[in-house]
Write a protein that holds these residues in place. Structure first.
Motif, short mmCIF file in Angstrom:
data_model
loop_
_atom_site.label_atom_id
_atom_site.label_comp_id
_atom_site.label_asym_id
_atom_site.label_seq_id
_atom_site.Cartn_x
_atom_site.Cartn_y
_atom_site.Cartn_z
N GLY A 18 0.81 -1.21 0.00
CA GLY A 18 0.00 0.00 0.00
C GLY A 18 0.85 1.26 0.00
N PHE A 19 1.92 1.27 0.76
CA PHE A 19 2.82 2.42 0.75
C PHE A 19 3.48 2.59 -0.60
CE2 PHE A 19 7.02 4.33 1.22
CZ PHE A 19 6.66 5.55 1.74
N ALA A 20 3.88 1.47 -1.23
CA ALA A 20 4.52 1.55 -2.54
C ALA A 20 3.56 2.12 -3.58
CB ALA A 20 5.00 0.17 -2.98
N VAL A 21 2.31 1.71 -3.54
CA VAL A 21 1.30 2.25 -4.46
C VAL A 21 1.11 3.74 -4.20
CG1 VAL A 21 -1.15 2.17 -5.04
CG2 VAL A 21 0.16 0.05 -4.84
N TRP A 22 0.99 4.12 -2.95
CA TRP A 22 0.83 5.54 -2.63
C TRP A 22 2.02 6.35 -3.10
CZ3 TRP A 22 3.98 8.49 0.57
CH2 TRP A 22 3.52 9.79 0.81
N ALA A 23 3.23 5.82 -2.92
CA ALA A 23 4.43 6.55 -3.30
C ALA A 23 4.48 6.83 -4.79
CB ALA A 23 5.68 5.77 -2.87
N PHE A 24 3.96 5.92 -5.59
CA PHE A 24 4.01 6.11 -7.04
C PHE A 24 2.81 6.88 -7.59
CE2 PHE A 24 7.08 2.66 -6.76
CZ PHE A 24 8.10 3.24 -7.51
N MET A 25 1.67 6.76 -6.95
CA MET A 25 0.47 7.40 -7.51
C MET A 25 0.29 8.84 -7.04
SD MET A 25 -2.35 4.43 -7.82
CE MET A 25 -3.34 5.55 -8.76
N PHE A 26 0.68 9.15 -5.83
CA PHE A 26 0.33 10.45 -5.27
C PHE A 26 1.52 11.31 -4.88
CE2 PHE A 26 -3.17 7.55 -4.15
CZ PHE A 26 -4.15 8.13 -4.94
N ASN A 27 2.73 10.93 -5.29
CA ASN A 27 3.90 11.67 -4.87
C ASN A 27 4.87 11.81 -6.02
OD1 ASN A 27 5.43 13.01 -2.91
ND2 ASN A 27 4.79 11.48 -1.39
N THR A 28 5.52 12.96 -6.11
CA THR A 28 6.50 13.17 -7.18
C THR A 28 7.92 13.35 -6.65
OG1 THR A 28 6.08 15.55 -7.11
CG2 THR A 28 4.78 14.25 -8.67
N ASP A 29 8.09 13.35 -5.36
CA ASP A 29 9.41 13.51 -4.76
C ASP A 29 10.25 12.25 -5.00
OD1 ASP A 29 11.47 14.59 -3.28
OD2 ASP A 29 10.69 13.80 -1.39
N LEU A 30 11.49 12.43 -5.42
CA LEU A 30 12.36 11.30 -5.75
C LEU A 30 12.65 10.43 -4.53
CD1 LEU A 30 14.09 9.85 -7.85
CD2 LEU A 30 15.98 11.35 -7.20
N GLY A 31 12.85 11.03 -3.39
CA GLY A 31 13.14 10.26 -2.19
C GLY A 31 12.00 9.35 -1.79
N VAL A 32 10.78 9.86 -1.92
CA VAL A 32 9.62 9.05 -1.58
C VAL A 32 9.46 7.92 -2.59
CG1 VAL A 32 7.11 9.09 -1.31
CG2 VAL A 32 8.47 10.97 -0.44
N ARG A 33 9.74 8.18 -3.85
CA ARG A 33 9.64 7.13 -4.86
C ARG A 33 10.68 6.03 -4.65
NH1 ARG A 33 6.81 8.16 -10.15
NH2 ARG A 33 5.33 9.75 -9.57
N VAL A 34 11.90 6.43 -4.27
CA VAL A 34 12.93 5.42 -3.99
C VAL A 34 12.51 4.57 -2.79
CG1 VAL A 34 15.31 5.13 -3.18
CG2 VAL A 34 14.80 6.74 -5.02
N THR A 35 11.96 5.20 -1.78
CA THR A 35 11.45 4.47 -0.62
C THR A 35 10.29 3.56 -1.03
OG1 THR A 35 12.07 6.35 0.75
CG2 THR A 35 10.63 4.72 1.73
N GLY A 36 9.48 4.03 -1.97
CA GLY A 36 8.39 3.21 -2.48
C GLY A 36 8.89 1.97 -3.21
N VAL A 37 9.96 2.12 -3.97
CA VAL A 37 10.54 0.96 -4.65
C VAL A 37 11.05 -0.05 -3.62
CG1 VAL A 37 12.49 0.20 -6.07
CG2 VAL A 37 11.15 2.17 -6.77
#
Length: 65
Positions: free
Chosen positions: A20-39
């Motif tokens: 769920g966090f990974a989906v949120w990180a990719f759908m609702f966030n554009t910050d690179l750090g959050v996306r890396v954490t999502g991966v």
């Protein structure tokens, strides 16, 4: 509920939170750090689901909840 049953429940809930966090990180966030954490969270979710499947098949074959 036995300890094995609680373990299966805990692993299931942890996997859902990670994915769920990974989906949120990719759908609702554009910050690179959050996306890396999502991966990283998505990879952990996959690993945890593999572990949960292994645990359920091998450790709970003959026992009941």
């Amino acid at each position: 509920m036995s300890l094995k049953g609680f373990h299966v429940l805990f692993i299931t809930l942890a996997t859902l939170c990670l994915v769920g966090f990974a989906v949120w990180a990719f759908m609702f966030n554009t910050d690179l750090g959050v996306r890396v954490t999502g991966v990283f969270s998505g990879m952990l979710g996959v690993a945890l689901s593999v572990y949960g499947t292994w645990f359920y098949q091998n450790k709970l074959k003959d026992s009941t909840f």
